[in-house]
Design a protein around this motif. Structure first.
Motif, PDB file in Angstrom:
ATOM      1  N   THR A  43      15.765  -3.869   1.187  1.00  0.00           N
ATOM      2  CA  THR A  43      14.783  -3.372   0.215  1.00  0.00           C
ATOM      3  C   THR A  43      15.114  -3.835  -1.204  1.00  0.00           C
ATOM      4  O   THR A  43      14.211  -4.155  -1.985  1.00  0.00           O
ATOM      5  CB  THR A  43      14.707  -1.839   0.242  1.00  0.00           C
ATOM      6  OG1 THR A  43      15.989  -1.277  -0.077  1.00  0.00           O
ATOM      7  CG2 THR A  43      14.284  -1.345   1.610  1.00  0.00           C
ATOM      8  N   THR A 101      12.589  -6.310  -3.238  1.00  0.00           N
ATOM      9  CA  THR A 101      12.093  -5.866  -4.549  1.00  0.00           C
ATOM     10  C   THR A 101      12.426  -6.881  -5.629  1.00  0.00           C
ATOM     11  O   THR A 101      11.641  -7.091  -6.557  1.00  0.00           O
ATOM     12  CB  THR A 101      12.706  -4.502  -4.914  1.00  0.00           C
ATOM     13  OG1 THR A 101      12.516  -3.589  -3.838  1.00  0.00           O
ATOM     14  CG2 THR A 101      12.064  -3.931  -6.166  1.00  0.00           C
ATOM     15  N   ILE A 120       9.768 -10.021  -5.488  1.00  0.00           N
ATOM     16  CA  ILE A 120       8.349  -9.819  -5.798  1.00  0.00           C
ATOM     17  C   ILE A 120       8.004 -10.164  -7.251  1.00  0.00           C
ATOM     18  O   ILE A 120       7.120 -10.994  -7.506  1.00  0.00           O
ATOM     19  CB  ILE A 120       7.914  -8.374  -5.476  1.00  0.00           C
ATOM     20  CG1 ILE A 120       7.926  -8.131  -3.962  1.00  0.00           C
ATOM     21  CG2 ILE A 120       6.524  -8.072  -6.052  1.00  0.00           C
ATOM     22  CD1 ILE A 120       6.832  -8.836  -3.205  1.00  0.00           C
ATOM     23  N   ALA A 139       6.790  -2.186 -12.387  1.00  0.00           N
ATOM     24  CA  ALA A 139       5.582  -1.581 -11.819  1.00  0.00           C
ATOM     25  C   ALA A 139       4.572  -1.245 -12.918  1.00  0.00           C
ATOM     26  O   ALA A 139       3.370  -1.512 -12.780  1.00  0.00           O
ATOM     27  CB  ALA A 139       5.956  -0.329 -11.028  1.00  0.00           C
ATOM     28  N   THR A 177       5.137 -12.517   0.679  1.00  0.00           N
ATOM     29  CA  THR A 177       4.256 -11.418   0.295  1.00  0.00           C
ATOM     30  C   THR A 177       3.532 -11.705  -1.011  1.00  0.00           C
ATOM     31  O   THR A 177       2.307 -11.541  -1.115  1.00  0.00           O
ATOM     32  CB  THR A 177       5.065 -10.113   0.154  1.00  0.00           C
ATOM     33  OG1 THR A 177       5.701  -9.817   1.403  1.00  0.00           O
ATOM     34  CG2 THR A 177       4.159  -8.952  -0.229  1.00  0.00           C
ATOM     35  N   LEU A 229      -0.551 -11.550  -1.262  1.00  0.00           N
ATOM     36  CA  LEU A 229      -1.263 -11.054  -2.444  1.00  0.00           C
ATOM     37  C   LEU A 229      -2.310 -12.049  -2.941  1.00  0.00           C
ATOM     38  O   LEU A 229      -3.388 -11.653  -3.402  1.00  0.00           O
ATOM     39  CB  LEU A 229      -0.265 -10.727  -3.562  1.00  0.00           C
ATOM     40  CG  LEU A 229       0.629  -9.503  -3.306  1.00  0.00           C
ATOM     41  CD1 LEU A 229       1.654  -9.336  -4.420  1.00  0.00           C
ATOM     42  CD2 LEU A 229      -0.212  -8.234  -3.182  1.00  0.00           C
ATOM     43  N   THR A 288      -5.977  -6.694  -7.412  1.00  0.00           N
ATOM     44  CA  THR A 288      -4.752  -7.236  -6.808  1.00  0.00           C
ATOM     45  C   THR A 288      -3.516  -6.837  -7.614  1.00  0.00           C
ATOM     46  O   THR A 288      -2.477  -6.447  -7.042  1.00  0.00           O
ATOM     47  CB  THR A 288      -4.835  -8.771  -6.719  1.00  0.00           C
ATOM     48  OG1 THR A 288      -5.965  -9.136  -5.917  1.00  0.00           O
ATOM     49  CG2 THR A 288      -3.573  -9.347  -6.089  1.00  0.00           C
ATOM     50  N   CYS A 338      -2.757  -3.190  -7.087  1.00  0.00           N
ATOM     51  CA  CYS A 338      -2.111  -3.029  -5.778  1.00  0.00           C
ATOM     52  C   CYS A 338      -0.641  -3.454  -5.842  1.00  0.00           C
ATOM     53  O   CYS A 338       0.224  -2.829  -5.225  1.00  0.00           O
ATOM     54  CB  CYS A 338      -2.846  -3.849  -4.720  1.00  0.00           C
ATOM     55  SG  CYS A 338      -4.478  -3.221  -4.283  1.00  0.00           S
ATOM     56  N   THR A 339      -0.369  -4.534  -6.593  1.00  0.00           N
ATOM     57  CA  THR A 339       1.014  -4.988  -6.774  1.00  0.00           C
ATOM     58  C   THR A 339       1.853  -3.918  -7.469  1.00  0.00           C
ATOM     59  O   THR A 339       3.008  -3.674  -7.101  1.00  0.00           O
ATOM     60  CB  THR A 339       1.047  -6.286  -7.596  1.00  0.00           C
ATOM     61  OG1 THR A 339       0.263  -7.286  -6.937  1.00  0.00           O
ATOM     62  CG2 THR A 339       2.470  -6.792  -7.763  1.00  0.00           C
ATOM     63  N   LEU A 374       2.707  -1.329  -4.999  1.00  0.00           N
ATOM     64  CA  LEU A 374       3.791  -1.798  -4.133  1.00  0.00           C
ATOM     65  C   LEU A 374       5.143  -1.650  -4.814  1.00  0.00           C
ATOM     66  O   LEU A 374       6.130  -1.207  -4.196  1.00  0.00           O
ATOM     67  CB  LEU A 374       3.544  -3.260  -3.754  1.00  0.00           C
ATOM     68  CG  LEU A 374       4.645  -3.959  -2.948  1.00  0.00           C
ATOM     69  CD1 LEU A 374       4.860  -3.272  -1.601  1.00  0.00           C
ATOM     70  CD2 LEU A 374       4.303  -5.440  -2.755  1.00  0.00           C
ATOM     71  N   VAL A 393       6.293   1.983  -4.880  1.00  0.00           N
ATOM     72  CA  VAL A 393       6.788   2.399  -3.562  1.00  0.00           C
ATOM     73  C   VAL A 393       8.191   1.842  -3.313  1.00  0.00           C
ATOM     74  O   VAL A 393       9.088   2.557  -2.839  1.00  0.00           O
ATOM     75  CB  VAL A 393       5.824   1.940  -2.453  1.00  0.00           C
ATOM     76  CG1 VAL A 393       6.437   2.174  -1.070  1.00  0.00           C
ATOM     77  CG2 VAL A 393       4.496   2.682  -2.558  1.00  0.00           C
ATOM     78  N   LEU A 394       8.396   0.565  -3.644  1.00  0.00           N
ATOM     79  CA  LEU A 394       9.712  -0.048  -3.449  1.00  0.00           C
ATOM     80  C   LEU A 394      10.778   0.600  -4.321  1.00  0.00           C
ATOM     81  O   LEU A 394      11.927   0.785  -3.889  1.00  0.00           O
ATOM     82  CB  LEU A 394       9.630  -1.550  -3.753  1.00  0.00           C
ATOM     83  CG  LEU A 394       8.850  -2.393  -2.742  1.00  0.00           C
ATOM     84  CD1 LEU A 394       8.657  -3.820  -3.263  1.00  0.00           C
ATOM     85  CD2 LEU A 394       9.569  -2.419  -1.396  1.00  0.00           C
TER      86      LEU A 394
END
Length: 426
Positions: free
Chosen positions: A16, A20, A23, A85, A152, A157, A178, A181-182, A185, A188-189
């Protein structure tokens, strides 16, 4: 930290943490190019401004001691991941505005600095949290999940954005959704990393794992033998690739009258983000195996050739203006495999340059020069492309590889370096 506390929960937090880490880097330096192209920004501005986004990775050695000496690595990377984020959320919200280019670039800058700092903290946590034996053992797992992050970000994406472009008939709305949504993500990570990463650090102990004085780190790096030639080689190794990576996607996306191949966003996302990343990973794995078997000297020239020769295929596509999807996919497959294969030699050379006192800090400095070698040529790539056109530009990309070949005879390193195993974190 006690030795017994090392390696705790590694199977949970390494995947994880490095997923992370991958990304935001891919979003900032690669996907931003595709997004701005689809939103109507010209190639010269794309090449210039998105290349500036490399800067945090160039200068991250300047603040890495701050991360080392203040607080814990865990607090640093959790904080930076949350900031990343928020920056993507800002991009999503401000894309529909008139000043979207300036504002979203500011948020990309925020994400870039946070991502570079996250890299420092995550790599430090990896080295502190694992014994030397396990650091080597988990290299494969770490690299695999970083590559999955690339699939990903640059694949799924971008495919999502392409689907939304068709669904809404509005590129701005599609990319806004998009990016939001990123951001989701990344939230969450960050939450997952909060729960799976153990609190094993003691900021008041483990002094031997912390850097010496700031000035000593830099002085000892620049006192290394042949450091001038080594730095020049680092800057020039990817001179051609650094320009191609900025203009390859615009070339595939541009309309035919502009010299492009007029592919859809979904097609580019699929080709580069799935097939391309798979071949990139395969090339890197094979390259690492061959160097570990035979040493760096035997494979330096073949790998430099592998990195640059496939770039000529882009020139062929541009001159012929072929619409054959097989030709396009074949070009990307060979270029990405060659890039992964050739980059293996480059990483081993960086590790060699970092050997000695302050190895971790010196590796950070070396990778800073590597990022500089990507940033500066990339800034000019859009202007060169608009001046020469796509056929002339890709021809220049091939020619730009020559200086690195000319420097090869002057490089001095042990022929067997890298054989059997190498202390690499990448």
């Amino acid at each position: 930290m006690k030795v017994a506390e090392k390696d705790k929960g590694a199977w949970a937090w390494i995947p994880t943490l490095y997923f992370t880490q991958g990304i935001p880097y891919v979003l900032v330096v690669m996907v931003s190019v595709i997004m701005y192209k689809r939103l109507g920004i010209n190639n010269s501005d794309i090449g210039l401004y998105t290349s500036w986004l490399y800067l945090p990775w160039v200068i991250k050695p300047l603040w890495s001691p701050i991360v080392d000496l203040n607080g814990t690595k865990r607090k640093w990377f959790l904080g930076m991941q949350m900031l990343i984020a928020l920056s993507f959320l800002g991009i999503g919200f401000f894309l529909p505005t008139n000043a979207f280019f300036t504002i979203t670039l500011a948020f990309f800058w925020m994400s870039a600095f946070a991502s570079a700092t996250n890299d420092i903290a995550s790599d430090g946590y990896y080295m502190i949290g694992l014994s030397q034996k396990k650091q080597a053992f988990f290299i494969g797992l770490r690299s695999t999940f970083y590559r999955l992050a690339m699939v990903t970000a640059q694949g799924l994406l971008v495919i999502l954005a392409g689907f939304l472009e068709k669904e809404y008939g509005d590129n701005t709305k599609a990319w806004s959704i998009t990016m939001i949504c990123t951001a989701g993500l990344m939230f969450v990570l960050t939450l997952i990393n909060f729960f799976v990463t153990p609190k094993f650090e003691d900021p008041k102990s483990d002094k031997n794992e912390r850097p010496g004085s700031f000035s000593e780190v830099f002085v000892t790096f620049f006192q290394k033998k042949q450091i001038g030639i080594a730095i020049l080689f680092i800057l020039l190794y990817r001179l051609g690739e650094s320009q191609l990576v900025k203009m390859a996607s615009p070339f595939l996306l541009d309309e035919k009258q502009l010299g492009g191949l007029n592919l859809s966003t979904e097609a580019v996302g699929t080709i580069y983000g799935t097939v391309g990343i798979i071949m990139l990973s395969l090339g890197g794995i094979i390259g690492g195996i061959l160097i570990s078997r035979d040493g760096l000297k035997k494979w330096m020239l073949p790998m430099l050739l592998a990195l640059n020769l496939p770039n000529a295929l882009y020139a062929l596509l541009a001159f012929t203006k072929t619409q054959s999807l097989i030709a396009v996919v074949g070009t990307v497959v060979l270029e990405q495999f060659g890039y992964g294969f050739g980059f293996a030699a480059f990483l081993i050379f960086l590790i060699y340059i970092a050997e000695g006192v302050s190895k971790t800090s010196h590796y950070a400095i070396a990778t800073g020069f590597m990022a500089l070698g990507m940033m500066l040529p990339g800034m000019l790539s859009g202007y060169i492309q608009e001046w020469l056109g796509y056929p002339g530009f890709f021809t220049w990309v091939v020619i730009a590889a020559l200086p690195a070949f000319l420097l090869l005879p002057f490089l001095k390193y042990p022929p067997e370096y890298g054989k059997k195993s190498a202390d690499s974190n990448e």
